[in-house]
Write a protein that holds these residues in place. Sequence first.
Motif, PDB file in Angstrom:
ATOM      1  N   THR A 401      30.352  16.772  12.763  1.00 45.25           N
ATOM      2  CA  THR A 401      31.002  16.710  11.447  1.00 45.25           C
ATOM      3  C   THR A 401      31.273  18.124  10.972  1.00 45.25           C
ATOM      4  OG1 THR A 401      28.868  16.751  10.348  1.00 45.25           O
ATOM      5  CG2 THR A 401      29.813  14.590  10.850  1.00 45.25           C
ATOM      6  N   ALA A 402      31.992  18.220   9.901  1.00 40.59           N
ATOM      7  CA  ALA A 402      32.343  19.544   9.390  1.00 40.59           C
ATOM      8  C   ALA A 402      31.131  20.269   8.846  1.00 40.59           C
ATOM      9  CB  ALA A 402      33.413  19.409   8.311  1.00 40.59           C
ATOM     10  N   LYS A 407      24.544  27.703  14.673  1.00 34.09           N
ATOM     11  CA  LYS A 407      23.270  28.045  15.316  1.00 34.09           C
ATOM     12  C   LYS A 407      22.293  26.855  15.404  1.00 34.09           C
ATOM     13  CE  LYS A 407      21.945  32.657  16.146  1.00 34.09           C
ATOM     14  NZ  LYS A 407      23.218  33.139  16.482  1.00 34.09           N
ATOM     15  N   PRO A 408      22.070  26.116  14.323  1.00 29.75           N
ATOM     16  CA  PRO A 408      21.143  24.979  14.449  1.00 29.75           C
ATOM     17  C   PRO A 408      21.633  23.940  15.470  1.00 29.75           C
ATOM     18  CG  PRO A 408      21.668  25.354  12.140  1.00 29.75           C
ATOM     19  CD  PRO A 408      22.516  26.275  12.915  1.00 29.75           C
ATOM     20  N   LEU A 409      22.968  23.785  15.489  1.00 29.59           N
ATOM     21  CA  LEU A 409      23.514  22.807  16.433  1.00 29.59           C
ATOM     22  C   LEU A 409      23.270  23.260  17.866  1.00 29.59           C
ATOM     23  CD1 LEU A 409      25.064  20.170  16.514  1.00 29.59           C
ATOM     24  CD2 LEU A 409      27.169  21.489  16.688  1.00 29.59           C
ATOM     25  N   THR A 496      31.038  25.327  25.235  1.00 32.55           N
ATOM     26  CA  THR A 496      32.416  25.187  24.793  1.00 32.55           C
ATOM     27  C   THR A 496      32.524  25.701  23.366  1.00 32.55           C
ATOM     28  OG1 THR A 496      34.252  23.649  24.587  1.00 32.55           O
ATOM     29  CG2 THR A 496      32.115  22.844  23.900  1.00 32.55           C
ATOM     30  N   THR A 497      33.733  26.027  22.989  1.00 31.06           N
ATOM     31  CA  THR A 497      33.947  26.568  21.646  1.00 31.06           C
ATOM     32  C   THR A 497      33.940  25.447  20.623  1.00 31.06           C
ATOM     33  OG1 THR A 497      35.484  27.980  22.795  1.00 31.06           O
ATOM     34  CG2 THR A 497      35.368  28.233  20.429  1.00 31.06           C
ATOM     35  N   LEU A 498      33.232  25.718  19.575  1.00 34.30           N
ATOM     36  CA  LEU A 498      33.205  24.714  18.514  1.00 34.30           C
ATOM     37  C   LEU A 498      34.198  25.164  17.450  1.00 34.30           C
ATOM     38  CD1 LEU A 498      31.884  22.238  17.205  1.00 34.30           C
ATOM     39  CD2 LEU A 498      30.268  23.785  16.137  1.00 34.30           C
ATOM     40  N   LYS A 499      35.257  24.421  17.352  1.00 33.07           N
ATOM     41  CA  LYS A 499      36.270  24.824  16.362  1.00 33.07           C
ATOM     42  C   LYS A 499      35.873  24.250  15.017  1.00 33.07           C
ATOM     43  CE  LYS A 499      39.988  23.615  18.960  1.00 33.07           C
ATOM     44  NZ  LYS A 499      39.906  23.769  20.383  1.00 33.07           N
ATOM     45  N   ARG A 505      36.595  15.374   8.557  1.00 29.26           N
ATOM     46  CA  ARG A 505      36.981  14.922   9.880  1.00 29.26           C
ATOM     47  C   ARG A 505      35.764  14.958  10.784  1.00 29.26           C
ATOM     48  NH1 ARG A 505      42.455  15.876  11.079  1.00 29.26           N
ATOM     49  NH2 ARG A 505      41.965  15.205  13.177  1.00 29.26           N
ATOM     50  N   GLU A 506      35.840  14.139  11.842  1.00 33.69           N
ATOM     51  CA  GLU A 506      34.735  14.078  12.794  1.00 33.69           C
ATOM     52  C   GLU A 506      35.284  14.239  14.188  1.00 33.69           C
ATOM     53  OE1 GLU A 506      31.270  11.188  11.033  1.00 33.69           O
ATOM     54  OE2 GLU A 506      32.622  10.476  12.586  1.00 33.69           O
ATOM     55  N   ARG A 507      34.463  14.712  15.062  1.00 32.93           N
ATOM     56  CA  ARG A 507      34.893  14.861  16.461  1.00 32.93           C
ATOM     57  C   ARG A 507      33.731  14.423  17.339  1.00 32.93           C
ATOM     58  NH1 ARG A 507      35.922  20.575  18.866  1.00 32.93           N
ATOM     59  NH2 ARG A 507      35.677  19.894  20.989  1.00 32.93           N
TER      60      ARG A 507
END
Lengths: 547, 135
Positions: A401-402, A407-409, A496-499, A505-507
Amino acid sequence: EIRAATRALTRSGPAPVTDVAKLCVCDLLVAQCDVNCCCDPDCNAADFSLFTTCSVPIVTGDSRLCSQKAAIYSLDVEANPPERIFKLIDQVNPSVFCIHATNYKQALSFSSPEMPTSENFDQLFKRFSSATFSAEPDSWNMNTDAQNPSDANGTYRYEYGVPIQTVDAFLRLPSPVVSSWCSDANPAGFLVNQATKCTRSVSVEKCGNIQAVSMLFYINSSILAVPKSSQMVNITVQSIVVQSLNGMRTLLNGSDVLRLPMILDELCINIVLGVSYHITYTDAGEIIEAAASFVLGAINKEALSIQQSFEISFTQVNTKPVPLSGNPGYVVGLPVRAGFRPQGYPFPIEILFAALVLNTNKYSQLTILQSTNQDCLAAQGARTPILFGYNMISGCKLRITAAMKCKPLTQTLLNLLKGQSFPEYVASFGNSQTHNVLDWVPITHLHTSEQRIYNTFQSPCQIPVSLEIEVKWTKYGSLVNPQARIVNVTALITTTTLKQLPSGRERTIPITSSVVFTDISSPAEPGYKAWPTINAKLPFDFFFPFV
Amino acid sequence: LSSVPLQMLFYVNGIYYIFYFLATLAMIVYKSQVFSYPDDFLAPDLALLFIMAILEVLRLHLAFCFLRGSKGNLTEEEAPLGLSLVITVGSVLLSVYFLVWQTYVLQADVIINAVLLFTYGLESVLKVIAIAAFV
């Protein structure tokens, strides 16, 4: 009278037929004419006219006799209709060594076997029978003298495979015999780790009466510390797990209370579904401790049988066994052994004295994420140990999620992929000892990124999305019995890059972890001995006078 | 009275008996291989054959005693001849056993035993005549 007659009949078989005119081997159908069987008494002239040949042309006795009767059957095809010709002649053996007479009745025929009766049965049984099983465990008691050799002053001890004796008989481990129903006559052997599963018939009405489903049956009799001694070891209850009807198990806190089967609300509860014995022994062959863990369940009115599982394991006193994964090479299917080097030993000299801390807790081994839940964050850290030779892949889906910070992720995902304590070293052989540091292979950590980072200044957030552990192993040792040896372990983390997502929005991105075992053994080169050479040298002074 | 036919017959008997003994022994060995010949039938047959051989040797020795005597001359004494005749009865019985009561009687057995019995018969007749000449 009738009894005497039947006794006489059963004593000897039917009388053998020796008249060649009456013998017919092709007469198989009773009261019916067999085709092409010229000697069949059920055939009449009309049947004979349809035959093409005689399947049995001649019936004789033993041809070694000088003179014997022979019955010859043939078909006369010239006549119309064809008819059968039967001749009874005396066949003469022209050899000078033909048997003129014999005074030995059984010489020329098979002897008919003795008919078993109640008088000669035991003697025939002893002559012709081979080993048989005895169903009564009482007969075991007679053999214990032969099985347990004692010392001169009478000290006994348990040896491998010897049944563990209790006060009344033997420690029983019910197991299926022939069919899957439980037999209570299987004794537990000393140092024989067994696990059996069998079916027992139960019913709610006989709840309290069936002995084998009550806890008391399994801990009632005390084990003798050594065979034939008066020293007894009581079986203590180590733990009790209660299983409900839907299969959910709960560990009970206080395991001192003996729970006996009783009827409650049309259910029979406290039925023993599983027993696990743990026996502690000394190296002198003496049992010093015995503990049993129970799984108790409940049955309802419809249940006709339950499956019970039994297990027994032995531990030597004052040791903490570490299970090996192979001896020496890894065995396919056993967990890969891993460990840590304790802090404070960085110098190469001290490596010789360092010990690797081996964790027997299976969650500190080399483990991989277990796919129990589709959602990564709800996975609750379920991990499965990596088994040698089994390539595994697992994964989950991460919903970004946005609101998530980088860092925590990253930290959460690393914990998810690698687990709480990812080991540093992997054992090169299945039986590597912890004090041989050189027998352990360090895990190489590699890092790669899915997208190429062009601009390092702006370094975007990189989150790990996949962990690939590649274990390279080789075949080591002799050609006929190669042992598996781990040579190299690499752990590759792909990021991978986290945009940054617009709010709301969710991905969803997939997270995977995999283990691959690669065989890098070079093809075997058999070693050949050198070609034999002819080692011929003339003696030193062969050409004596001239040289 | 020197009985030349009797002397000749003794020689022929001796030679024929050697042949008979070897032939019967060989045939017993053959039978034991080809047929089922259990030990408790084989042992009596072999034993009787050897007993017959011993009796035969004894008998012929006594007969030659009669013919030669201790001094090498042809003496005529009836005692050894009589004893020899008695032993002949035993030999005849054994020969009949091998002809009729053996475990396996082959055609060849029948032939050689018949010849042996014929020889014994002829011998016995001549011996009786010789003894009668003294008495």
